[in-house]
Design a protein around this motif. Structure first.
Motif, PDB file in Angstrom:
ATOM      1  N   ILE A  63      -3.432 -57.538 -28.899  1.00  0.00           N
ATOM      2  CA  ILE A  63      -4.873 -57.355 -28.701  1.00  0.00           C
ATOM      3  C   ILE A  63      -5.210 -55.884 -28.942  1.00  0.00           C
ATOM      4  N   PRO A  64      -6.197 -55.620 -29.784  1.00  0.00           N
ATOM      5  CA  PRO A  64      -6.559 -54.210 -30.025  1.00  0.00           C
ATOM      6  C   PRO A  64      -7.150 -53.577 -28.762  1.00  0.00           C
ATOM      7  N   LEU A  65      -6.593 -52.461 -28.383  1.00  0.00           N
ATOM      8  CA  LEU A  65      -7.069 -51.754 -27.190  1.00  0.00           C
ATOM      9  C   LEU A  65      -7.766 -50.468 -27.601  1.00  0.00           C
ATOM     10  N   GLN A  66      -8.819 -50.128 -26.861  1.00  0.00           N
ATOM     11  CA  GLN A  66      -9.447 -48.834 -27.087  1.00  0.00           C
ATOM     12  C   GLN A  66      -8.625 -47.791 -26.346  1.00  0.00           C
ATOM     13  N   PRO A  67      -8.186 -46.759 -27.061  1.00  0.00           N
ATOM     14  CA  PRO A  67      -7.327 -45.764 -26.397  1.00  0.00           C
ATOM     15  C   PRO A  67      -8.069 -45.014 -25.295  1.00  0.00           C
ATOM     16  N   LYS A  68      -7.335 -44.579 -24.318  1.00  0.00           N
ATOM     17  CA  LYS A  68      -7.947 -43.824 -23.221  1.00  0.00           C
ATOM     18  C   LYS A  68      -7.803 -42.333 -23.482  1.00  0.00           C
ATOM     19  N   ALA A  69      -8.792 -41.593 -22.979  1.00  0.00           N
ATOM     20  CA  ALA A  69      -8.775 -40.145 -23.195  1.00  0.00           C
ATOM     21  C   ALA A  69      -7.617 -39.488 -22.444  1.00  0.00           C
ATOM     22  N   HIS A  70      -7.378 -39.973 -21.237  1.00  0.00           N
ATOM     23  CA  HIS A  70      -6.309 -39.376 -20.427  1.00  0.00           C
ATOM     24  C   HIS A  70      -5.317 -40.465 -20.048  1.00  0.00           C
ATOM     25  N   THR A  71      -4.056 -40.177 -20.180  1.00  0.00           N
ATOM     26  CA  THR A  71      -3.023 -41.137 -19.801  1.00  0.00           C
ATOM     27  C   THR A  71      -2.063 -40.487 -18.819  1.00  0.00           C
ATOM     28  N   TRP A  72      -1.526 -41.299 -17.942  1.00  0.00           N
ATOM     29  CA  TRP A  72      -0.605 -40.730 -16.953  1.00  0.00           C
ATOM     30  C   TRP A  72       0.825 -40.736 -17.464  1.00  0.00           C
ATOM     31  N   PHE A  73       1.028 -41.273 -18.664  1.00  0.00           N
ATOM     32  CA  PHE A  73       2.327 -41.108 -19.314  1.00  0.00           C
ATOM     33  C   PHE A  73       2.102 -41.108 -20.817  1.00  0.00           C
ATOM     34  N   THR A  74       3.067 -40.630 -21.532  1.00  0.00           N
ATOM     35  CA  THR A  74       2.951 -40.585 -22.983  1.00  0.00           C
ATOM     36  C   THR A  74       3.515 -41.873 -23.563  1.00  0.00           C
ATOM     37  N   PRO A  75       2.649 -42.726 -24.119  1.00  0.00           N
ATOM     38  CA  PRO A  75       3.151 -44.006 -24.631  1.00  0.00           C
ATOM     39  C   PRO A  75       4.111 -43.796 -25.802  1.00  0.00           C
ATOM     40  N   THR A  76       5.253 -44.449 -25.738  1.00  0.00           N
ATOM     41  CA  THR A  76       6.225 -44.419 -26.823  1.00  0.00           C
ATOM     42  C   THR A  76       6.078 -45.704 -27.624  1.00  0.00           C
ATOM     43  N   GLN A  77       6.006 -45.540 -28.949  1.00  0.00           N
ATOM     44  CA  GLN A  77       5.811 -46.700 -29.807  1.00  0.00           C
ATOM     45  C   GLN A  77       6.879 -47.770 -29.548  1.00  0.00           C
ATOM     46  N   GLY A  78       6.409 -48.968 -29.298  1.00  0.00           N
ATOM     47  CA  GLY A  78       7.339 -50.073 -29.085  1.00  0.00           C
ATOM     48  C   GLY A  78       7.850 -50.186 -27.662  1.00  0.00           C
ATOM     49  N   ARG A  79       7.605 -49.161 -26.846  1.00  0.00           N
ATOM     50  CA  ARG A  79       8.074 -49.171 -25.457  1.00  0.00           C
ATOM     51  C   ARG A  79       6.909 -49.162 -24.453  1.00  0.00           C
ATOM     52  N   ALA A  80       5.728 -48.797 -24.957  1.00  0.00           N
ATOM     53  CA  ALA A  80       4.591 -48.703 -24.026  1.00  0.00           C
ATOM     54  C   ALA A  80       3.275 -48.736 -24.787  1.00  0.00           C
ATOM     55  N   PHE A  81       2.251 -49.173 -24.114  1.00  0.00           N
ATOM     56  CA  PHE A  81       0.895 -49.017 -24.643  1.00  0.00           C
ATOM     57  C   PHE A  81      -0.068 -48.882 -23.475  1.00  0.00           C
ATOM     58  N   MET A  82      -1.244 -48.376 -23.792  1.00  0.00           N
ATOM     59  CA  MET A  82      -2.234 -48.133 -22.745  1.00  0.00           C
ATOM     60  C   MET A  82      -3.611 -48.126 -23.373  1.00  0.00           C
ATOM     61  N   GLY A  83      -4.574 -48.758 -22.754  1.00  0.00           N
ATOM     62  CA  GLY A  83      -5.922 -48.756 -23.302  1.00  0.00           C
ATOM     63  C   GLY A  83      -6.819 -49.741 -22.593  1.00  0.00           C
ATOM     64  N   THR A  84      -8.011 -49.882 -23.149  1.00  0.00           N
ATOM     65  CA  THR A  84      -9.007 -50.746 -22.532  1.00  0.00           C
ATOM     66  C   THR A  84      -9.340 -51.894 -23.464  1.00  0.00           C
ATOM     67  N   MET A  85      -9.444 -53.080 -22.914  1.00  0.00           N
ATOM     68  CA  MET A  85      -9.954 -54.194 -23.716  1.00  0.00           C
ATOM     69  C   MET A  85     -11.249 -54.685 -23.075  1.00  0.00           C
ATOM     70  N   VAL A  94      -5.534 -51.598 -19.325  1.00  0.00           N
ATOM     71  CA  VAL A  94      -4.157 -52.092 -19.320  1.00  0.00           C
ATOM     72  C   VAL A  94      -3.181 -50.965 -19.629  1.00  0.00           C
ATOM     73  N   SER A  95      -2.121 -50.925 -18.871  1.00  0.00           N
ATOM     74  CA  SER A  95      -0.996 -50.070 -19.261  1.00  0.00           C
ATOM     75  C   SER A  95       0.269 -50.908 -19.162  1.00  0.00           C
ATOM     76  N   ALA A  96       1.139 -50.740 -20.119  1.00  0.00           N
ATOM     77  CA  ALA A  96       2.381 -51.514 -20.128  1.00  0.00           C
ATOM     78  C   ALA A  96       3.507 -50.587 -20.555  1.00  0.00           C
ATOM     79  N   ARG A  97       4.637 -50.731 -19.874  1.00  0.00           N
ATOM     80  CA  ARG A  97       5.761 -49.873 -20.234  1.00  0.00           C
ATOM     81  C   ARG A  97       7.064 -50.553 -19.857  1.00  0.00           C
ATOM     82  N   SER A  98       7.980 -50.535 -20.799  1.00  0.00           N
ATOM     83  CA  SER A  98       9.325 -51.012 -20.514  1.00  0.00           C
ATOM     84  C   SER A  98      10.297 -49.902 -20.915  1.00  0.00           C
TER      85      SER A  98
END
Lengths: 287, 210
Positions: A237-259, A224-228
């Protein structure tokens, strides 16, 4: 004669007059396998359900003599067209259709006002109309294309579909919708997805200012990746972080990981400009 | 069955499918050749329809426009909705889908153009007015609202709001691309914003029709 009696008589005259102006027509056709059925109805409801065998049954309720129904069959291709006559308005030009088609037929429905409804089919379908509400249920193995400006869109129990929904301001609700591609684009309408994102599909829910809610069961597996850009993003939902991301998640504005289990997961992209995005677990209350 | 009877019967049934027709065709090479040609034309016509014909509502819209202009009258017993390009309003109906396609093409161009700039480290190209590509593609907001005002005045306010929303979408998406030209999702978002505007024009024209 009391005023109440006069009112009742007047109401009765109006109702009888309205009913008298309405005409019901039924048309029956036989078509071959993989039939193509299109219904173009400027004003009115269209409902499509499966028939038995290769028959097509068209039940049309015409609201006045300002509109006619033209049907053209060419082989397995059937065109049903509401033909507006001079002076027709949205009220007098209205025709409501109940259409029964072979379950594997390719269906194209168009009505400016709607509503548009399809159920228990597994052929490709296109439903569109500027203000038409769209409701699709119990569909499988189908390409489903929906376009509406202001109408609400509801897809329920659509399995193994190739889904593309475009909505300008109407809300879009997907309940138990899975497939290789599930894509919703909305300018300002809210998007709600309730389901498990299948096992290996691509799910893209995009809005400009509408909120996005994804409600998933406990056992969901997905990347899952989410960004506003300007809206709030929440992840319950707790997500397992990914090693590589195509953007830098900003706290409160985006998240990315695997469930769940990454090996069998779908790809989920939730994106908004100013809408809120909320990924949450399904509870008894949200079911 | 004689040759004349066979030719008359072809109007009633599919070409050469009845038993009587088949009996005659076995003994009459001229009629057999005629039926072969008719079947060929018929099958080719079906393929042409499938390949080239726009949706039925396009024909219906053109026909209604012609009726409003008084150039044709509603034919009662046997109607036809053949396309005509001899009328200015008929052409106008074609402009919308064509313009929508152009808009999408422009969107693709913008995306590719931006990508090229990323590759060559040139400044991102987001300095023009938000809807200039739309104007280039023939999608003029004022024209659309004027058409809506003429055909469905009650809907004008709704479409003004819709246009405002979708133009804001395009503008915001362009700003995001400008901020981060390497963001593939931002490019996709810009394209989707254009797609929304193309849909608005397409469905608005449908809605404005009687």
């Amino acid at each position: 004669m009391s005023r109440r009696t006069i009112e009742l008589i007047a109401l009765g005259v109006i109702v009888v007059g309205t009913l008298a102006a309405q005409t019901h027509k039924e048309y029956r056709y036989n078509v071959g396998p993989k039939a193509r059925i299109s219904v173009n109805d400027p004003y009115g409801a269209i409902s499509v359900k499966p028939s038995t065998g290769n028959s097509v049954i068209v039940n049309a309720l015409l609201y006045s003599d300002k509109v006619e129904v033209d049907n053209t069959q060419t082989g397995s291709h059937l065109d049903v067209q509401s033909h507006l006559l001079a002076g027709a308005t949205a009220e007098t030009g209205r025709v409501d259709y109940d259409v029964f088609v072979p379950a594997d037929a390719t269906v194209t429905l168009h009505s400016s006002t709607g509503p548009l409804y399809a159920e228990k089919l597994h052929g490709d379908m296109t439903l569109e109309g500027s203000a038409a509400a769209v409701d699709i249920r119990d569909v499988s193995d189908a390409h489903v294309h929906v376009k509406t400006l202001n109408g609400a869109v509801t897809l329920t129990n659509v399995q193994d579909g190739h889904i593309e929904v475009d909505s300008l301001s109407g809300p879009v609700t997907l309940d138990a919708v899975t497939g290789p591609l599930v894509q919703v684009i909305s300018t300002s309408g809210k998007i709600i997805y309730a389901g498990d994102f299948g096992s290996s599909g691509e799910y893209r829910l995009t809005s400009h200012s509408g909120d996005i809610d994804a409600i998933v069961p406990e056992n969901t597996s997905a990347d899952v990746s989410a960004r506003s850009v300007k809206g709030e993003v929440r992840d319950d939902i707790p997500l397992q972080p990914k090693a590589h991301t195509w953007f830098t998640p900003t706290q409160g504005r985006a998240f990315m990981g695997t469930m769940g289990h990454a090996a069998v997961s779908s790809t989920v992209v939730l994106r908004s400009f100013s809408g809120k995005i909320h990924l949450r677990k399904r509870t008894a209350k949200s079911q | 069955m004689t040759c004349t009877e066979l030719q008359e019967s072809l109007e009633q049934t599919e070409y050469g499918t009845s038993l009587e027709q088949q009996n005659h065709l076995r003994t009459c090479p001229e009629c057999a050749a005629l039926v072969r040609e008719l079947n060929l034309i018929s099958s080719s016509a079906v393929q042409l329809r499938a390949a080239d014909e726009p949706s039925p509502r396009v024909w219906n819209s053109i026909q209604l426009a012609l009726q409003r202009e008084g150039l044709i009258h509603p034919p009662r017993p046997a109607r036809t909705a053949l396309p005509s390009f001899g009328n200015s309003r008929g052409w106008a109906r074609w402009l919308v889908p064509v313009a929508a396609l152009l808009l999408i093409t422009v969107g693709v161009y913008v995306r590719q153009h931006s990508s090229t700039q990323v590759a060559t480290n040139i400044e991102p190209a987001v300095s023009v007015e938000p809807t200039s590509e739309a104007a280039l593609a023939g999608l003029n907001d004022a024209d659309l609202l004027q058409e809506i005002a003429q055909q469905s005045p009650a809907m004008k306010a709704q479409y003004e709001q819709d246009l405002s929303r979708v133009n804001q979408y395009i503008q915001d998406a362009r700003e995001v691309v400008a901020t981060d030209p390497n963001d593939e999702e931002a490019h996709r978002s810009l394209l989707e914003a254009y797609q929304e505007k193309a849909m608005l024009f397409e469905l608005a024209m449908d809605r404005s029709l009687p």
